[in-house]
Write a protein that holds these residues in place. Structure first.
Motif, PDB file in Angstrom:
ATOM      1  N   VAL A 148      62.123  46.817  -3.598  1.00 27.43           N
ATOM      2  CA  VAL A 148      62.979  48.044  -3.042  1.00 27.43           C
ATOM      3  C   VAL A 148      61.990  48.943  -2.177  1.00 27.43           C
ATOM      4  CG1 VAL A 148      64.607  50.112  -3.421  1.00 27.43           C
ATOM      5  CG2 VAL A 148      64.457  47.885  -4.741  1.00 27.43           C
TER       6      VAL A 148
ATOM      7  N   VAL B 257      64.516  43.159 -10.072  1.00 26.03           N
ATOM      8  CA  VAL B 257      63.650  44.162  -9.194  1.00 26.03           C
ATOM      9  C   VAL B 257      62.242  44.330 -10.047  1.00 26.03           C
ATOM     10  CG1 VAL B 257      63.755  46.646  -8.303  1.00 26.03           C
ATOM     11  CG2 VAL B 257      65.784  45.488  -8.637  1.00 26.03           C
TER      12      VAL B 257
ATOM     13  N   GLY C 223      69.541  48.294  -6.088  1.00 24.59           N
ATOM     14  CA  GLY C 223      68.546  47.893  -6.846  1.00 24.59           C
ATOM     15  C   GLY C 223      69.169  47.356  -7.865  1.00 24.59           C
TER      16      GLY C 223
ATOM     17  N   ALA D 227      59.049  48.613  -6.452  1.00 27.03           N
ATOM     18  CA  ALA D 227      59.670  49.489  -5.630  1.00 27.03           C
ATOM     19  C   ALA D 227      58.751  50.655  -5.048  1.00 27.03           C
ATOM     20  CB  ALA D 227      60.867  50.412  -6.854  1.00 27.03           C
TER      21      ALA D 227
END
Length: 303
Positions: free
Chosen positions: A24, A45, A35, A48
């Motif tokens: 992300v 995930v 997410g 990020a």
């Protein structure tokens, strides 16, 4: 053999086959919510990016398995990359990844902008990425209920035709409803949504301010039932749900409104006139308003 979720013959999300790793880029309100929705669908995930302290806190709470890293590392770690950054940053971001030599071949690259289709990702597409535009038609506040709000909402979907099934499947996995938007219609699509949702907030807040000036202590309580009914009428009946002085051709009332607003708020007066003209045109076109009544109204609304 995969374990079954309690009370369901289907495998639990984390045990489903062909799950994707997700990165992300921009774990703000939208990125962290999508997410989280992808994780609920069984994807993972793994990375990020988050700039502000608030975004880092949100990412830690919603995406606890994600390493907070820089954009290039987030892309490198993922099979599916979510680009959830402000619209104006997308062109430079896409070009920047390519210029930096980030390997994107074979990766699904998804942006969530309403304004753009997939052309904004052309630098990445030429480098072998698989571009998707998935725009959730919802407002996100950063609160815990953001993920729940995804259930049943529309997503504006644009993708190369071979990737359309993939795009639509991802939306369904996030509990949304895919709605196909052609590339060339994305700006109009987004203008319609922004005009309806964003300007609605402005109109309501302006109405509350004017009511306070008129002496109403709790304007929200007064407006709530009225606006709820008006919105329901508009969504169900279209222009046939219109009521009020313009629909009745009541030019005298409109004149009084314009004069009073001019004393209190010139900005509100201008907005009222513009919207009343548009309302009169639509009412006339729908046969709700007689031509002679429309003429009187437009004379009253001459600025």
């Amino acid at each position: 053999m995969p374990s079954a979720a309690p009370g369901n013959e289907q495998p639990a999300p984390e045990d489903r086959p062909a799950r994707l790793t997700v990165g992300v880029v921009g774990a703000g309100r939208v990125g962290s919510a999508l997410g989280s929705a992808l994780e609920l669908a069984g994807h993972r995930v793994v990375a990020a990016t988050a700039v502000s302290a608030r975004s880092r806190e949100r990412a830690a709470a919603r995406l606890p398995g994600a390493a907070l890293t820089d954009p290039q590392e987030a892309v490198a770690a993922a099979d599916l990359v979510l680009l959830t950054v402000p619209d104006d940053q997308l062109p430079d971001l896409a070009a920047g990844f390519v210029a930096a030599g980030v390997q994107v071949a074979g990766k699904l690259v998804v942006h969530t902008s309403g304004r753009f289709g997939t052309a904004v990702l052309d630098p990445l597409t030429r480098a072998g990425a698989l571009p998707l535009a998935l725009h959730p038609v919802m407002t996100f506040t950063g609160r815990p209920d953001d993920v729940d709000r995804l259930a049943g909402i529309s997503f504006g979907v644009t993708a190369p035709e071979p990737l359309r099934p993939v795009a639509e499947a991802l939306v369904v996995e996030m509990a949304g409803e895919p709605v196909w938007i052609p590339e060339e219609r994305r700006p109009l699509y987004h203008a319609a949504l922004a005009g309806g949702a964003n300007h609605l907030v402005t109109l309501v807040v302006e109405s509350m301010d004017l009511l306070r000036t008129a002496g109403v202590d709790e304007p929200g309580a007064m407006l709530g039932p009225l606006l709820g009914a008006a919105l329901d009428n508009a969504l169900r009946l279209g222009i046939d749900g219109l009521t009020g002085p313009v629909a009745r051709g009541d030019a005298g009332t409109v004149v009084d409104h314009v004069a009073e607003l001019g004393k209190v708020s010139p900005e509100s007066r201008r907005a009222y006139i513009a919207l009343a003209r548009l309302t009169a045109d639509r009412a006339l076109g729908a046969g709700m308003l007689k031509p002679e009544d429309a003429e009187r109204l437009l004379e009253a609304l001459a600025d």
